[in-house]
Design a protein around this motif. Structure first.
Motif, PDB file in Angstrom:
ATOM      1  N   ASP A  20       0.826  -1.206   0.000  1.00 50.30           N
ATOM      2  CA  ASP A  20       0.000   0.000   0.000  1.00 50.30           C
ATOM      3  C   ASP A  20       0.862   1.260   0.000  1.00 50.30           C
ATOM      4  N   ALA A  21       0.527   2.174  -0.906  1.00 54.02           N
ATOM      5  CA  ALA A  21       1.169   3.499  -0.988  1.00 54.02           C
ATOM      6  C   ALA A  21       2.668   3.413  -1.261  1.00 54.02           C
ATOM      7  N   CYS A  22       3.070   2.526  -2.156  1.00 57.03           N
ATOM      8  CA  CYS A  22       4.486   2.351  -2.490  1.00 57.03           C
ATOM      9  C   CYS A  22       4.807   3.013  -3.823  1.00 57.03           C
ATOM     10  N   ARG A  23       5.531   4.112  -3.778  1.00 55.29           N
ATOM     11  CA  ARG A  23       5.969   4.795  -4.997  1.00 55.29           C
ATOM     12  C   ARG A  23       6.896   3.895  -5.819  1.00 55.29           C
ATOM     13  N   TYR A  24       6.876   4.124  -7.132  1.00 53.71           N
ATOM     14  CA  TYR A  24       7.785   3.358  -7.992  1.00 53.71           C
ATOM     15  C   TYR A  24       9.238   3.635  -7.647  1.00 53.71           C
ATOM     16  N   ASP A  25       9.615   4.912  -7.493  1.00 53.21           N
ATOM     17  CA  ASP A  25      11.028   5.220  -7.271  1.00 53.21           C
ATOM     18  C   ASP A  25      11.516   4.719  -5.916  1.00 53.21           C
ATOM     19  N   LEU A  26      10.644   4.672  -4.912  1.00 54.85           N
ATOM     20  CA  LEU A  26      11.012   4.079  -3.630  1.00 54.85           C
ATOM     21  C   LEU A  26      11.346   2.601  -3.810  1.00 54.85           C
ATOM     22  N   PHE A  27      10.471   1.901  -4.511  1.00 53.77           N
ATOM     23  CA  PHE A  27      10.677   0.474  -4.753  1.00 53.77           C
ATOM     24  C   PHE A  27      11.948   0.257  -5.572  1.00 53.77           C
ATOM     25  N   GLU A  28      12.115   1.011  -6.640  1.00 52.48           N
ATOM     26  CA  GLU A  28      13.262   0.842  -7.525  1.00 52.48           C
ATOM     27  C   GLU A  28      14.578   1.010  -6.777  1.00 52.48           C
ATOM     28  N   GLU A  29      14.640   1.997  -5.903  1.00 52.03           N
ATOM     29  CA  GLU A  29      15.883   2.299  -5.200  1.00 52.03           C
ATOM     30  C   GLU A  29      16.192   1.321  -4.081  1.00 52.03           C
ATOM     31  N   HIS A  30      15.177   0.771  -3.430  1.00 55.29           N
ATOM     32  CA  HIS A  30      15.417   0.027  -2.192  1.00 55.29           C
ATOM     33  C   HIS A  30      15.066  -1.460  -2.247  1.00 55.29           C
ATOM     34  N   HIS A  31      14.462  -1.942  -3.327  1.00 58.06           N
ATOM     35  CA  HIS A  31      14.044  -3.344  -3.313  1.00 58.06           C
ATOM     36  C   HIS A  31      15.230  -4.277  -3.530  1.00 58.06           C
ATOM     37  N   GLU A  32      15.066  -5.509  -3.037  1.00 55.91           N
ATOM     38  CA  GLU A  32      16.096  -6.545  -3.163  1.00 55.91           C
ATOM     39  C   GLU A  32      15.497  -7.837  -3.719  1.00 55.91           C
ATOM     40  N   PHE A  33      14.412  -7.725  -4.463  1.00 57.36           N
ATOM     41  CA  PHE A  33      13.739  -8.902  -4.997  1.00 57.36           C
ATOM     42  C   PHE A  33      14.396  -9.348  -6.298  1.00 57.36           C
ATOM     43  N   PRO A  34      14.474 -10.649  -6.548  1.00 54.80           N
ATOM     44  CA  PRO A  34      14.918 -11.121  -7.862  1.00 54.80           C
ATOM     45  C   PRO A  34      13.815 -10.892  -8.891  1.00 54.80           C
ATOM     46  N   GLY A  35      14.186 -10.880 -10.166  1.00 57.91           N
ATOM     47  CA  GLY A  35      13.168 -10.784 -11.200  1.00 57.91           C
ATOM     48  C   GLY A  35      13.245  -9.510 -12.011  1.00 57.91           C
ATOM     49  N   THR A  36      12.135  -9.158 -12.629  1.00 61.93           N
ATOM     50  CA  THR A  36      12.080  -8.061 -13.592  1.00 61.93           C
ATOM     51  C   THR A  36      11.127  -6.977 -13.109  1.00 61.93           C
ATOM     52  N   LEU A  37      11.644  -5.751 -13.053  1.00 62.71           N
ATOM     53  CA  LEU A  37      10.848  -4.613 -12.596  1.00 62.71           C
ATOM     54  C   LEU A  37      10.462  -3.733 -13.777  1.00 62.71           C
ATOM     55  N   SER A  38       9.200  -3.316 -13.800  1.00 61.14           N
ATOM     56  CA  SER A  38       8.750  -2.324 -14.768  1.00 61.14           C
ATOM     57  C   SER A  38       7.873  -1.301 -14.059  1.00 61.14           C
ATOM     58  N   LYS A  39       7.739  -0.146 -14.695  1.00 63.16           N
ATOM     59  CA  LYS A  39       6.917   0.932 -14.154  1.00 63.16           C
ATOM     60  C   LYS A  39       5.569   0.917 -14.845  1.00 63.16           C
ATOM     61  N   VAL A  40       4.491   0.943 -14.056  1.00 56.14           N
ATOM     62  CA  VAL A  40       3.146   0.990 -14.621  1.00 56.14           C
ATOM     63  C   VAL A  40       2.379   2.123 -13.954  1.00 56.14           C
ATOM     64  N   ARG A  41       1.259   2.505 -14.566  1.00 55.66           N
ATOM     65  CA  ARG A  41       0.386   3.512 -13.975  1.00 55.66           C
ATOM     66  C   ARG A  41      -0.798   2.835 -13.315  1.00 55.66           C
ATOM     67  N   SER A  42      -1.025   3.203 -12.075  1.00 49.70           N
ATOM     68  CA  SER A  42      -2.178   2.672 -11.365  1.00 49.70           C
ATOM     69  C   SER A  42      -3.446   3.372 -11.819  1.00 49.70           C
ATOM     70  N   ALA A  43      -4.558   2.684 -11.655  1.00 52.64           N
ATOM     71  CA  ALA A  43      -5.857   3.291 -11.973  1.00 52.64           C
ATOM     72  C   ALA A  43      -6.286   4.297 -10.919  1.00 52.64           C
ATOM     73  N   GLY A  44      -5.585   4.354  -9.789  1.00 51.80           N
ATOM     74  CA  GLY A  44      -5.976   5.267  -8.729  1.00 51.80           C
ATOM     75  C   GLY A  44      -4.798   5.905  -8.031  1.00 51.80           C
ATOM     76  N   SER A  45      -5.064   7.038  -7.377  1.00 52.88           N
ATOM     77  CA  SER A  45      -4.058   7.685  -6.532  1.00 52.88           C
ATOM     78  C   SER A  45      -4.395   7.467  -5.059  1.00 52.88           C
ATOM     79  N   HIS A  46      -5.305   6.562  -4.796  1.00 55.74           N
ATOM     80  CA  HIS A  46      -5.882   6.359  -3.474  1.00 55.74           C
ATOM     81  C   HIS A  46      -6.451   4.944  -3.457  1.00 55.74           C
ATOM     82  N   SER A  47      -6.456   4.297  -2.296  1.00 58.57           N
ATOM     83  CA  SER A  47      -6.921   2.898  -2.226  1.00 58.57           C
ATOM     84  C   SER A  47      -8.354   2.729  -2.709  1.00 58.57           C
ATOM     85  N   ARG A  48      -9.210   3.681  -2.364  1.00 59.87           N
ATOM     86  CA  ARG A  48     -10.617   3.557  -2.792  1.00 59.87           C
ATOM     87  C   ARG A  48     -10.708   3.520  -4.310  1.00 59.87           C
ATOM     88  N   GLU A  49      -9.959   4.383  -4.994  1.00 53.40           N
ATOM     89  CA  GLU A  49      -9.991   4.396  -6.458  1.00 53.40           C
ATOM     90  C   GLU A  49      -9.426   3.102  -7.027  1.00 53.40           C
TER      91      GLU A  49
END
Length: 318
Positions: A61-90
């Motif tokens: 929840d509420a995880c920016r792309y650049d935060l994830f890109e800079e700090h994640h340690e997961f194996p695999g392939t990362l891509s940037k996508v646009r969410s349908a909402g700027s808020h959980s309800r949306e």
């Protein structure tokens, strides 16, 4: 036309209490930016998560792309996508509401899941009632992990969505837990409305009354990501099939609400700025896809409206 004496009195009062003036200006900035940003980034340009391939969808929840890109340690392939909402309800209404996915079990710590009817998923496991931690006013990530493993064992032929509340505040890390970042203090009255709600750290930064500076708040946000990442890493080893990590929306960290000069923190609904709608889509390596089947939905235990309202209030949504 309004009374000029009354208007001048109101202005004088707000100049004497500048946080109220800042609050008014931020609200104006959100209103203007909402209109402009939705024209530039219309909601229908966000992805539909069910158009993508996955067996396990893990939502941070509420995880920016650049935060994830800079700090994640997961194996695999990362891509940037646009969410349908700027808020959980949306996010929930635009991806889940009015659809049927009877091959999927939804495990969630987000109270907006209460918007869904009983025909959306095969089963919905709401953790914001029994697994809510009253000390920190959220559902801890380890509770989501335990419930997800249990659900996968109980429903081996179903897809899994696990919705974690972190890195959304309240901040649970060593640094972040040293200051108030959101939640409540005091008692909750019988109708579920809290009489002494602590404002979120993002709101306090908006109006210039935060107990810490924006960099310290950002550090608390990063700590929350590190915390949930550790638990997700452990969960991945318990799930077969194709796992994807994503987010429902991002979080502003002081960006300007274009075209105004006003800065904003948090995740206001309906504002489609990159920091709010650009989220990770990280695909974890896998050996074999899971075989899934659709079955008649199970009846989920209802959560009372007062509990839902209380949890939303704890998380700064009410």
């Amino acid at each position: 036309m309004g009374n000029p004496l009354r208007l001048s009195g109101t202005l004088l009062k707000e100049l004497q209490e500048p946080h109220k003036l800042r609050h008014r200006l931020v609200r104006l900035g959100v209103k203007v930016s909402r209109r402009v940003s939705t024209a530039r980034y219309p909601p229908d340009d966000g992805i539909d998560v069910f158009d993508r391939e996955w067996d396990n969808l893990l939502i941070l929840d509420a995880c920016r792309y650049d935060l994830f890109e800079e700090h994640h340690e997961f194996p695999g392939t990362l891509s940037k996508v646009r969410s349908a909402g700027s808020h959980s309800r949306e996010f929930i209404t635009r991806n889940f509401l009015g659809t049927t996915h009877h091959d999927t079990v939804y495990i969630t710590s987000n109270p907006f899941a209460s918007l869904l009817d009983g025909d959306t998923f095969h089963a919905v496991i709401n953790l914001f009632d029994d697994e809510w931690d009253e000390d920190v006013h959220t559902v801890r990530p380890e509770s989501v992990v335990a419930a997800t493993i249990e659900a996968h064992e109980a429903y081996p032929e179903k897809r899994i969505i696990a919705h974690f509340m972190q890195p959304h505040y309240p901040f649970l890390g060593e640094r972040g837990s040293q200051f108030e970042s959101g939640g409540v203090s005091g008692d909750v009255v019988g109708n579920g409305k809290n009489t002494n709600t602590a404002p979120s750290i993002w709101h306090l930064l908006d109006i210039g009354r935060s107990p810490v500076d924006s960099q310290t708040a950002r550090e608390g946000y990063i700590e929350n990501f590190a915390l949930v990442q550790e638990h997700v890493q452990g969960l991945l080893g318990e799930l077969d099939g194709k796992s994807v990590i994503t987010s429902d929306h991002g979080n502003l960290l002081g960006e300007r609400l274009w075209p105004t000069p006003i800065r904003k923190f948090g995740h206001p609904e309906g504002v489609r700025k990159p920091g709010l709608i650009e989220v990770p889509w990280h695909e974890i390596p896998f050996d074999q896809r899971r075989t899934t089947t659709a079955d008649t939905p199970e009846e989920s235990e209802a959560v009372s409206d007062s509990v839902v309202e209380q949890r939303l209030e704890h998380l700064g949504y009410v």
